[in-house]
Structures are given as C-alpha cells and as structure tokens.
Design a protein around this motif. Structure first.
Motif, short mmCIF file in Angstrom:
data_model
loop_
_atom_site.label_atom_id
_atom_site.label_comp_id
_atom_site.label_asym_id
_atom_site.label_seq_id
_atom_site.Cartn_x
_atom_site.Cartn_y
_atom_site.Cartn_z
N UNK A 23 4.23 24.70 -6.41
CA UNK A 23 4.95 25.25 -5.26
C UNK A 23 4.56 24.56 -3.96
N UNK A 24 5.41 24.68 -2.96
CA UNK A 24 5.13 24.06 -1.67
C UNK A 24 3.85 24.61 -1.07
N UNK A 25 3.66 25.92 -1.15
CA UNK A 25 2.49 26.56 -0.53
C UNK A 25 1.59 27.14 -1.60
N UNK A 26 0.37 26.67 -1.65
CA UNK A 26 -0.64 27.23 -2.55
C UNK A 26 -1.96 27.32 -1.80
N UNK A 27 -2.81 28.21 -2.22
CA UNK A 27 -4.14 28.28 -1.63
C UNK A 27 -4.99 27.13 -2.17
N UNK B 67 0.83 -1.20 0.00
CA UNK B 67 0.00 0.00 0.00
C UNK B 67 0.87 1.25 0.00
N UNK B 68 0.57 2.14 -0.94
CA UNK B 68 1.21 3.46 -0.97
C UNK B 68 0.13 4.52 -1.05
N UNK B 69 0.23 5.50 -0.16
CA UNK B 69 -0.65 6.66 -0.20
C UNK B 69 0.11 7.79 -0.88
N UNK B 70 -0.49 8.39 -1.88
CA UNK B 70 0.15 9.48 -2.62
C UNK B 70 -0.52 10.81 -2.25
N UNK B 71 0.31 11.79 -1.95
CA UNK B 71 -0.17 13.14 -1.66
C UNK B 71 0.74 14.13 -2.37
N UNK B 72 0.35 15.39 -2.33
CA UNK B 72 1.16 16.43 -2.99
C UNK B 72 2.22 16.94 -2.02
N UNK B 73 3.46 17.04 -2.51
CA UNK B 73 4.53 17.56 -1.67
C UNK B 73 4.26 19.02 -1.33
N UNK B 74 4.53 19.36 -0.08
CA UNK B 74 4.34 20.73 0.40
C UNK B 74 5.33 20.98 1.52
N UNK B 75 5.29 22.16 2.09
CA UNK B 75 6.20 22.46 3.19
C UNK B 75 5.90 21.57 4.39
N UNK B 76 4.66 21.09 4.50
CA UNK B 76 4.29 20.20 5.61
C UNK B 76 4.52 18.73 5.28
N UNK B 77 4.67 18.41 4.00
CA UNK B 77 4.89 17.03 3.56
C UNK B 77 5.96 17.05 2.47
N UNK B 78 7.24 17.07 2.86
CA UNK B 78 8.33 17.16 1.88
C UNK B 78 8.30 16.01 0.89
N UNK B 79 8.77 16.29 -0.33
CA UNK B 79 8.81 15.27 -1.37
C UNK B 79 9.62 14.07 -0.91
N UNK B 80 9.13 12.89 -1.26
CA UNK B 80 9.80 11.66 -0.88
C UNK B 80 8.83 10.67 -0.26
N UNK B 81 9.38 9.59 0.25
CA UNK B 81 8.57 8.51 0.80
C UNK B 81 8.94 8.26 2.26
N UNK B 82 7.92 8.15 3.09
CA UNK B 82 8.12 7.84 4.51
C UNK B 82 7.14 6.75 4.90
#
Length: 405
Positions: A80-84, A50-65
């Motif tokens: 961008x990291x921060x968008x409305x 199982x892999x959950x995919x989300x958009x990288x942001x300042x709160x969720x840096x790019x990569x896998x954890x």
C-alpha cells in the motif's frame, strides 16, 4: 557474468524505505536521503547510467522521474501507499521481486538494512557482489539509546549482521565501521570507508553581511526525534539564559525540521520545555527545509548545534562548514569525522547542558573567533565534494564486479 567495462557502468542505488527525492527533515528523510541523491547525481555526472530505486508511496508515486544530472529515480509498487515503518520488513520480498525485474546492473549499492535485504536478488541476477551502507547501525543506536527512544528490534539486528557477512560494506565513517565490527563481527570482505560529500556551491558563506542588530542565530537542523538531541539544545539555551540573560536576549534558537513518525510527542515536549523555562520568545520552530532553504539557513546562522546521541557521519556539520558557520558537535561517533579538524572548541564531551552552554557562550561572545573558525571550516569542506565521493564509489563498484565469490 556480463562482459563489463570499468566505465561507464549501469548502477542501481537502492533506498527502499525513504525516497531521495523527499525533503530532508520531513518524515523519515534525513542525511541518508541527501547522500543517496548526491552520490547519484555525481555518478551520473561522471558518465554512468544511474537509477535510484525506492518504494512507491503517496509521497513518491510509482514511475520514473529525473533526480538531476541525468540520474533517475524510479518508485516501484510494493504494498500500500501508506504503511508504518515497522511494517516495511514484510514488504521486502515483493519489493525485491520488482527490483530484480529491472534487468542487470554493473553495480548494486543498497542503503539501509531493508534495502540491503531487498537488493540481494538483483545483485545475484546481475552477477555482482552487493554493496551495503547501513547509515545507522542498530547495535550502536541501542548502546547509545536516547531517553524516550525505542530500541531497534532483533529482526533488524539479525538483518544487519547477515548483510555485514554477505555484502561489501561501504561505511560512511570509521566510526560506523567500528560500530558494525563491534556489533556484528568483522565484515566478510574488507570494508571500505567513503565519507559523504557536500555541495560547496550551494552550501557557501552568505554573500551579504547580516545586519548588525540581527540576533545571534543558533541553529539545529534535522529530523525532530530523541536521537537528534534537540532537547539538549533547549536545555543548553535555558542554561545560557539563566547564566547570562543579557547575552541570551541577543540570541535566537532555531530548530528546523519535522518530527519523524512516532516522535510527535517528543516535538510537543520541546515546545513545552521552551515555554516552561521562559525561553520560548527566543526560540523558533521551522518546518523541514529543502536544500536551498537549508543552505540559506546555515549560512545565516552564527553557530550550528549538532547534539545527536550518535551519528554515522553527521552531514549537517559538514554542510555548516561549507556555509562558513562553526558547528558545535557532540564529541563522539561519526561527528568527529564530519567536524572540521583542529578545533577542539567545537567539540563538547558528554550531555551536560552547562558544558554546552559554556561552549556556546564562548563562541557567541567572540565574533572574531567565529569568523576564524568559519573560514577554516569552509576550507575543510570544499575539498569534500560529491565528485570525489563518486570517484571512490566507482573504484569500489568496479572491484566488486571483478571479485570472485
């Protein structure tokens, strides 16, 4: 189409706009985050990849954890990291392309409409029908719009309508499915209803009795925004204070959660209302609670209030039940399915603060009633765990892999 086995499967869960690793009650994180994370861990525990995919942001840096139990959380770069939040639809194509590059999966399950649109390419590449859970149905939200809240835009309504006619709808409740059908017509494929689960080991009754002189704690847990109805909780508290000052002096109202982006003014209104009505000394505002802190808070509460204008399900009510705490809920939408059955005293119709104050006072004055309802709530909740939720999803995913166009 790839040669598929019923188990184990390679499963992609998609949550574009908010990370399941975020603390519920902060930013745009709420019950959906809990549902995605809970499902991912249970599916992985059952032996699936199982892999959950989300958009990288300042709160969720790019990569896998690690998300726990072998489930992975991968944040993909898309803008961008921060968008409305209102800018996110413009990032769907780039996120969709990044998602499609992750290889083929045996099941693709998108959560929220933006994720559904982004996951279509991955599902097509994988040769499976996409599953979609909307969580909040825009058409229903607009019909039950909270004062001061903004209606959902036509773009979202059109997106949800298209997804209901394209993917396999997996609704969190019968109420959510009715809202989808009323707003967009019957889904193209027969929809499924899979109620969220609860971690009944984490959310459990307190092992130590509270001190006898501790205040009677009334708790509202969740994102601070008009939809969640914290203002009604304060109005009910103010009414209770006016009707029965002696009882109110024995109480405290806890509002735990942070304002969603754009709801900062609403959060200020709550504090101003408490001060203006003279109840501020018995009201505590807490930040967002992580899972362990939320479990401890609910178990240490005497009554939990869920006064939302609408809910696809109402996970806090189920978590309160697991903690052995009666949850007083608005008698509508998915809350009727999340709340324990056979307890009419825990459902309040309408938004009259007087009715809520009366229901609240009835519970607060009767410790034996609260104890009885709490025991029944715990019994109701323990059978609705994440493993049962995952088993239903697994069966649905296997069927999707076999269905023809």
């Amino acid at each position: 189409m790839r040669n598929r086995r019923l188990a184990p499967m390679r499963i992609a869960l998609v949550s574009l706009h908010t990370s399941p690793g975020a603390v519920p009650g902060s930013g745009d994180a709420g019950g959906m985050n809990v549902v995605v994370a809970g499902a991912a861990r249970a599916l992985a525990r059952a032996g699936h990849e199982v892999t959950v995919f989300t958009r990288a942001s300042s709160d969720a840096p790019a990569g896998t954890v690690s998300l726990g139990n072998g489930a992975l959380l991968t944040a993909l770069r898309a803008g961008p990291d921060r968008v409305r939040k209102e800018e996110l639809p413009g990032l769907v194509p780039v996120f969709s392309a990044a998602l499609a590059a992750q290889g083929a999966f045996d099941a693709v399950h998108a959560h929220y409409w933006l994720s559904g649109l982004a996951a279509l390419k991955l599902a097509a590449h994988s040769g499976v029908h996409p599953a979609i859970t909307l969580h909040t149905v825009a058409a229903q939200k607009n019909l039950r719009l909270a004062p001061g809240d903004s209606p959902e835009p036509p773009l979202r309504l059109a997106g949800e309508r298209a997804l209901a006619g394209t993917g396999q709808v997996i609704a969190c409740s019968a109420s959510e499915l009715r809202a989808i059908t009323a707003g967009y017509g019957a889904p193209r494929r027969p929809a499924l209803i899979v109620h969220p689960g609860v971690d009944s080991e984490l959310f459990r009754p307190a092992s130590v009795s509270r001190e006898t002189d501790a205040p009677l704690r009334i708790t509202v847990l969740g994102r601070v925004q008009p939809l969640k109805g914290q203002k009604l909780a304060l109005r009910a508290a103010a009414t209770l204070a006016a009707r029965d000052p002696e009882l109110w002096r024995r109480c405290e109202l806890v509002i735990a959660g942070e304002p969603t982006p754009g709801a900062e003014g609403y959060a200020r209104e709550l504090r101003e209302f408490a001060a203006r009505t003279g109840i501020a000394d018995r009201v505590r505002f807490l930040p967002a609670q992580d899972r362990a802190a939320a479990a401890e808070l609910l178990a240490a509460s005497d009554v939990v209030l869920v006064p939302s204008h609408s809910e696809s399900f109402g996970l806090v009510a189920l978590e309160a039940a697991a903690a052995g705490t009666p949850a007083l809920v608005a008698a509508h939408t998915g809350l009727l399915e999340a709340a324990q059955p056979g307890a009419p005293e825990l459902r309040v119709s309408g938004r009259d603060p007087g009715a809520w104050a009366l229901a609240l006072a009835t519970l607060l004055r009767d410790s034996a009633l609260r104890a009885r309802l709490g025991r029944a709530a715990r019994t109701h909740a323990v059978g609705r765990n994440w493993d049962a939720h995952a088993a239903q999803l697994t069966a649905a995913y296997a069927a999707l892999a076999r269905q023809p166009d």
